[in-house]
Design a protein around this motif. Structure first.
Motif, short mmCIF file in Angstrom:
data_model
loop_
_atom_site.label_atom_id
_atom_site.label_comp_id
_atom_site.label_asym_id
_atom_site.label_seq_id
_atom_site.Cartn_x
_atom_site.Cartn_y
_atom_site.Cartn_z
N LEU A 1 16.60 16.04 35.43
CA LEU A 1 17.23 15.04 34.57
C LEU A 1 18.50 15.57 33.91
CD1 LEU A 1 17.31 12.29 33.19
CD2 LEU A 1 15.78 13.20 31.42
N PRO A 2 18.45 16.71 33.19
CA PRO A 2 19.71 17.21 32.62
C PRO A 2 20.73 17.60 33.67
CG PRO A 2 17.93 18.80 32.31
CD PRO A 2 17.31 17.54 32.79
N MET A 3 20.26 18.12 34.82
CA MET A 3 21.21 18.45 35.90
C MET A 3 21.90 17.19 36.40
SD MET A 3 19.32 21.41 38.16
CE MET A 3 20.76 21.62 39.20
N ALA A 4 21.14 16.11 36.56
CA ALA A 4 21.72 14.86 37.04
C ALA A 4 22.72 14.30 36.05
CB ALA A 4 20.60 13.84 37.30
N ILE A 5 22.39 14.37 34.75
CA ILE A 5 23.31 13.87 33.73
C ILE A 5 24.60 14.69 33.75
CG2 ILE A 5 23.70 13.60 31.25
CD1 ILE A 5 20.68 13.12 30.95
N GLY A 6 24.46 16.03 33.75
CA GLY A 6 25.63 16.89 33.73
C GLY A 6 26.49 16.73 34.96
N ILE A 7 25.87 16.71 36.14
CA ILE A 7 26.64 16.57 37.38
C ILE A 7 27.28 15.20 37.45
CG2 ILE A 7 26.42 16.45 39.90
CD1 ILE A 7 24.24 18.61 39.65
N GLY A 8 26.57 14.17 36.97
CA GLY A 8 27.15 12.83 36.97
C GLY A 8 28.41 12.75 36.13
N VAL A 9 28.38 13.35 34.94
CA VAL A 9 29.57 13.35 34.07
C VAL A 9 30.70 14.16 34.70
CG1 VAL A 9 30.47 14.10 31.83
CG2 VAL A 9 28.27 12.93 31.96
N VAL A 10 30.36 15.30 35.31
CA VAL A 10 31.39 16.11 35.96
C VAL A 10 32.05 15.34 37.10
CG1 VAL A 10 31.75 18.14 37.42
CG2 VAL A 10 30.42 18.34 35.32
N MET A 11 31.23 14.62 37.89
CA MET A 11 31.81 13.83 38.99
C MET A 11 32.71 12.73 38.45
SD MET A 11 28.52 13.52 41.53
CE MET A 11 29.39 12.44 42.66
N TRP A 12 32.29 12.12 37.34
CA TRP A 12 33.13 11.07 36.73
C TRP A 12 34.45 11.67 36.23
CZ3 TRP A 12 34.15 10.58 31.28
CH2 TRP A 12 34.89 9.46 30.95
N ILE B 1 37.31 25.02 34.32
CA ILE B 1 36.77 25.99 33.37
C ILE B 1 35.45 25.49 32.80
CG2 ILE B 1 37.17 27.17 31.16
CD1 ILE B 1 40.14 27.13 31.78
N ALA B 2 35.38 24.20 32.45
CA ALA B 2 34.15 23.63 31.91
C ALA B 2 33.01 23.75 32.91
CB ALA B 2 34.37 22.16 31.54
N LEU B 3 33.31 23.55 34.19
CA LEU B 3 32.28 23.64 35.22
C LEU B 3 31.73 25.07 35.32
CD1 LEU B 3 30.74 22.09 37.37
CD2 LEU B 3 32.60 22.60 38.99
N PHE B 4 32.61 26.06 35.36
CA PHE B 4 32.18 27.45 35.39
C PHE B 4 31.41 27.80 34.12
CE2 PHE B 4 35.23 28.11 38.86
CZ PHE B 4 34.52 29.01 39.66
N TRP B 5 31.88 27.30 32.99
CA TRP B 5 31.21 27.57 31.70
C TRP B 5 29.78 27.07 31.71
CZ3 TRP B 5 30.87 23.44 27.68
CH2 TRP B 5 30.27 23.88 26.49
N ARG B 6 29.56 25.87 32.21
CA ARG B 6 28.22 25.30 32.21
C ARG B 6 27.32 25.97 33.25
NH1 ARG B 6 25.80 22.92 28.32
NH2 ARG B 6 24.94 21.12 29.43
N ILE B 7 27.89 26.37 34.37
CA ILE B 7 27.08 27.08 35.36
C ILE B 7 26.57 28.40 34.78
CG2 ILE B 7 27.19 28.37 37.55
CD1 ILE B 7 29.14 26.21 38.56
N ILE B 8 27.45 29.13 34.10
CA ILE B 8 27.10 30.45 33.57
C ILE B 8 26.19 30.34 32.35
CG2 ILE B 8 28.06 32.53 32.48
CD1 ILE B 8 30.57 32.09 34.22
N SER B 9 26.46 29.39 31.48
CA SER B 9 25.75 29.34 30.20
C SER B 9 24.63 28.32 30.14
CB SER B 9 26.75 29.05 29.06
OG SER B 9 27.31 27.76 29.20
N TYR B 10 24.46 27.51 31.19
CA TYR B 10 23.44 26.45 31.13
C TYR B 10 22.62 26.34 32.40
CZ TYR B 10 21.37 21.80 30.73
OH TYR B 10 20.48 20.76 30.70
N TYR B 11 23.27 26.02 33.52
CA TYR B 11 22.51 25.76 34.74
C TYR B 11 21.73 26.97 35.22
CZ TYR B 11 25.00 21.34 34.96
OH TYR B 11 25.49 20.11 34.66
N ILE B 12 22.25 28.16 35.00
CA ILE B 12 21.53 29.36 35.42
C ILE B 12 20.20 29.50 34.68
CG2 ILE B 12 22.70 30.86 33.75
CD1 ILE B 12 21.60 31.77 37.34
N TYR B 13 20.17 29.06 33.39
CA TYR B 13 18.93 29.15 32.62
C TYR B 13 17.92 28.11 33.05
CZ TYR B 13 21.24 32.51 29.63
OH TYR B 13 21.88 33.63 29.17
N LEU B 14 18.39 26.98 33.53
CA LEU B 14 17.47 26.01 34.12
C LEU B 14 16.76 26.60 35.32
CD1 LEU B 14 19.38 22.58 34.09
CD2 LEU B 14 17.26 23.11 32.90
N LEU B 15 17.51 27.29 36.18
CA LEU B 15 16.93 27.87 37.38
C LEU B 15 16.00 29.04 37.05
CD1 LEU B 15 20.08 27.80 39.72
CD2 LEU B 15 18.16 26.19 39.65
#
Length: 360
Positions: A28-39, A324-338
């Protein structure tokens, strides 16, 4: 043999529900985040911007530096859990608690945070539940105290116009309102914690019970009473602590938050080296204060949009800001989900093998 097979069959639906629940909390949070990034990519991204980026040695080194700073955040929080438990937790167990708390932050609204289940994680690692609750309240106090102390320092070091008065019209007005409103709440809450833990825990407990005895607030009275009891227990523990312990725990807190913020500085060094690093660092305080009231899990979607809009003027390119925002979220957020998704199932299995009665 047949009994074992039947038992496994009976547990299968429950296990499936747990797996599905975990997958839902992750996706769910991944879908929300990726959806906003795509937009944002659809609205702002220019292919020429991507072509202008060269992943040379400097950019790659800065991305690695950002990962190193994120590791520094985990070192700080792991160190803090060790210090809070008087080194009862090993480094491995303290790191596991940190990762589980961060995973909880990723799948819950920011106002809930990782501390919501922190006492459960500590309890399952051998810390008595009452003490675990006291320790998590201490972490909450240290985090809020860091913010309350840091914001005035930031305001002295960085011109106000660089934080809130740089264009974008209604956006900056709204940002100021949200920031100062949330900061006022954080300041008030930290003051209550300070007086309720350090100065007059019993007096604050009685005051809160009196306040929430009014009819409109009465339904929250049991929770507030429990909060007051936790404050008193925390106060009894903290007032016995020496200055060295306070310096160690607050130093670990400052290390964890500063390292988290420096992730963005490292990325700006790689993708936008001409930006003022002090302003980049200072704006992280504004971002995190505003994200405290985000209703989405882990601030998914809102973080990406806020970062891109807020930092865009330092780069003069919405496309670069988005990268930069995409790299920031991968490093500080998505990695912790995984990482959390990998740790949590085995942690749950191990937890149910232990008898909780010995810890409670």
């Amino acid at each position: 043999m047949s009994t074992t097979v039947t038992k496994n069959k009976n547990n299968t639906p429950s296990e499936r529900r747990q797996v599905l629940g975990l997958l839902w909390k992750i996706f769910l949070p991944m879908a929300i985040g990726i959806g906003v990034v795509m937009w944002l990519f659809h609205r702002e991204f220019n292919p020429e911007v991507w072509d202008s980026i060269h992943f040379d040695a400097r950019v790659i080194a800065c991305i690695l530096l950002a990962w190193l700073f994120m590791i520094g955040r985990d070192v700080g929080l792991t160190w803090r859990f060790r210090a809070l438990t008087d080194h009862q937790l090993s480094w491995r167990k303290a790191l596991k608690v940190d990762m589980l708390c961060e995973f909880t932050s990723c799948v819950t609204p920011s106002a809930v945070g990782g501390s919501a289940l922190g006492m459960v994680y500590l309890n399952r690692e051998g810390i008595e539940f009452g003490r675990a609750t006291t320790l998590m309240m201490t972490t909450l106090f240290l985090d809020e105290f860091f913010f309350v102390l840091s914001i005035p320092v930031i305001m002295l070091l960085v011109p106000y116009s660089e934080l809130f008065d740089f264009g974008h019209g209604s956006f900056t007005v709204g940002l100021q309102s949200v920031f100062w409103g949330v900061y006022a709440i954080v300041f008030l809450w930290t003051s209550i914690l300070f007086f309720g833990i350090i100065i007059r825990p019993h007096g604050i407990h009685r005051f809160l019970n009196w306040l929430f005895n009014f009819r409109l607030l009465r339904k929250w009275a049991p929770k507030v009473d429990q909060l007051g009891q936790n404050m008193e227990a925390t106060g009894r523990d903290l007032r016995k602590r020496p200055l060295r312990w306070w310096l160690e725990t607050f130093g670990a807190t400052a290390l964890s938050w500063s390292s988290r913020y420096l992730v963005v500085n490292a990325l700006f060094l790689g993708f936008a080296p001409h930006a003022d690093q002090l302003i980049v660092f200072a704006r992280q305080f504004v971002v995190w204060i505003c994200l405290m009231i985000s209703p989405t899990p882990g601030s998914a979607g809102i973080s990406e949009w806020l970062f891109t809009t807020y930092y865009g003027d330092l780069i003069h390119s919405a496309g670069i800001a988005l990268i930069i925002a995409l790299f920031w979220r991968i490093i500080s957020y998505y990695i912790y989900l995984l990482v959390g998704a990998c740790i949590l199932p085995s942690w749950i299995r191990d937890s149910f093998r232990k008898s909780p009665r010995n810890n409670l």
